[in-house]
Scaffold this active site. Sequence first.
Site, PDB file in Angstrom:
ATOM      1  N   SER A 117      33.264  40.226 -42.522  1.00  0.00           N
ATOM      2  CA  SER A 117      32.939  41.054 -41.365  1.00  0.00           C
ATOM      3  C   SER A 117      31.615  41.800 -41.467  1.00  0.00           C
ATOM      4  O   SER A 117      31.190  42.413 -40.480  1.00  0.00           O
ATOM      5  CB  SER A 117      34.070  42.056 -41.121  1.00  0.00           C
ATOM      6  OG  SER A 117      35.279  41.386 -40.822  1.00  0.00           O
ATOM      7  N   THR A 118      30.974  41.784 -42.616  1.00  0.00           N
ATOM      8  CA  THR A 118      29.641  42.393 -42.696  1.00  0.00           C
ATOM      9  C   THR A 118      28.667  41.680 -41.756  1.00  0.00           C
ATOM     10  O   THR A 118      27.658  42.269 -41.353  1.00  0.00           O
ATOM     11  CB  THR A 118      29.100  42.337 -44.136  1.00  0.00           C
ATOM     12  OG1 THR A 118      29.083  40.963 -44.580  1.00  0.00           O
ATOM     13  CG2 THR A 118      29.950  43.162 -45.076  1.00  0.00           C
TER      14      THR A 118
END
Length: 593
Positions: free
Chosen positions: A313-314
């Site tokens: 999710s970065t």
Amino acid sequence: MTRTPLRPLARILSAREKGENPDAIERENIRLRGEATRDRTRLRAEGRLLMLGVIFLACFATVGVRMGVLAAAEPQEPQLAGVGPAILAQRADILDREGRVLATNLVTHSLYAQPQMMVDPVRVADELQEIFPDLDGKRLRADLIGSRKFLWIKKKISPEQMQLVHDIGDPGLLFGPREMRLYPNGHLAAHILGGARFDNEGVSSAELVGVAGVEKAFDTWLRDPANGGVPLTLSLDLTVQAAVEEVLAGGMRLMNAKGATAILMEVGTGEIVAMASLPDFDPNDRPAPLTKGDASDSPLFNRAVQGVYELGSTFKIFAVAQALELGLVSPSTMIATKSPMTYGRFRIRDFHNYGDQLSVTDIIAKSSNIGTARIAQQIGADRQRAFLKTLGLLEPTPVELVEAPTARPLLPAKWSEISTMTIGYGHGLSVSPLHLASAYATIANGGRKVSPTLVHGQVHEPGPQVIDPAAAAEVMKMMRLVVTKGTASFGEVPGYRVAGKTGTADKSKPTGGYYKDKVIATFAAVFPVDAPKYVMVLTLDEPVETSGAIPRRTAGWTAVPVGAEVIRRTAPLLGLRPEMEPAEVSNLTLVRN
């Protein structure tokens, strides 16, 4: 020379006519010849005596001048002349940004043997094994007794070991000069420094060459005599590096992780202040590389640079930043997030059910895969790929490490629409943690591209504008909400206003597919958010937090607490003063007297 006859015929005939004795003429000529010979001999002798006298005079003058020079010179202790040529190519030191030594040279000796000169080879082999327990005693004894004329025993020995060998007292044991590479801080910054070894080696000289890290990347420069021994100054701060490695090691143990890495980078310059990878090694005793199995299991493997992972999710930050820049969404735009999202035979789910829709801001704060996938759909494959390329996420990083060019991001074979959606939330594209740190630094730098570097003091020209400054600013606000109200709530460090994003990705198998219970957990942070100075990226390989009844693997429970501790420990060392945030007005109560 014409010789006069002793009995000239004309004079003999004349003497006989006069009644004189012809023999008198012969005797007179003999006398004259003898006198001429005597005169020539005397002249030759006198010339030789004169020449000898001149030579003696010159010798006495030379001795007299030398004695005068010695009498006028300062007295000095006699020194033993070195044997053989000087050690080749003295290597320049490596320093941190504060001038502290990271790598230097130490004059030492090597030990070798000439068995044919030995008095008692068996005794020598036994005593050498006592001094050097790692030697193979049986093999050493066989080599010393055999027919070999030369044998290396140790390429590097300490002064104490040298004295013990001296005490053996055998003429067949000999020493050669060496200049070994010394890393006085041991394991600290091992993957950055890399290590050095001997090359072009002889009994009386040796050459040091780099084998990995900056030692190999700058090998030619470090060995160049034209540089006059000027040290190489890295961007690392030794104190900060030590703190990062200490916290990372503790966090790796606490979270039961297989490996870990952390990067701390200046936003404005791209200079790497600290970079750690665990497990590590001591460059003074560099281990051999693995010949089989997973390369990442080796302590030589630099996870920060060589490790390419799906960072989860970065990556959502990049999808939102591009959508904001293109005008496709605003922070308050509502996006459908009903779970699961079906696309052909694929289903995309969120970690929790967030309802039918979320705002773009909440998609980042709550880390919605579905919301990000729908935003990525609007962007499209071509625009997404071009945007990620401008951030440097599709090619090796330009950092000054010899390993960097080998760490190429892993791209999908076909950049399809489903690939666009999954890449939007960090699956289907593998990059290194250093790639991620550079891209986050670009966002924190107002959208100007930041390139990582390990060299301190260079002139850093501003990079190209690759993200709209307004879009970058909005993304920074969202990242702050991730820490205050979202998945990185354990990342708050009072006084330093941390902004960040979590990322938890299922770990891919070497043979294809994903493990069900193994993840790569990442926390990417910027601090302080109001005036960004530093980016910190921390990644844990296969972490498991086991303090509760149920094992937890997500980054919010594993990477974030460790990352927060890194910031808490290093921010004061970086010269950042904590600033207390003013309380919100809505939380204040008016008190009347």
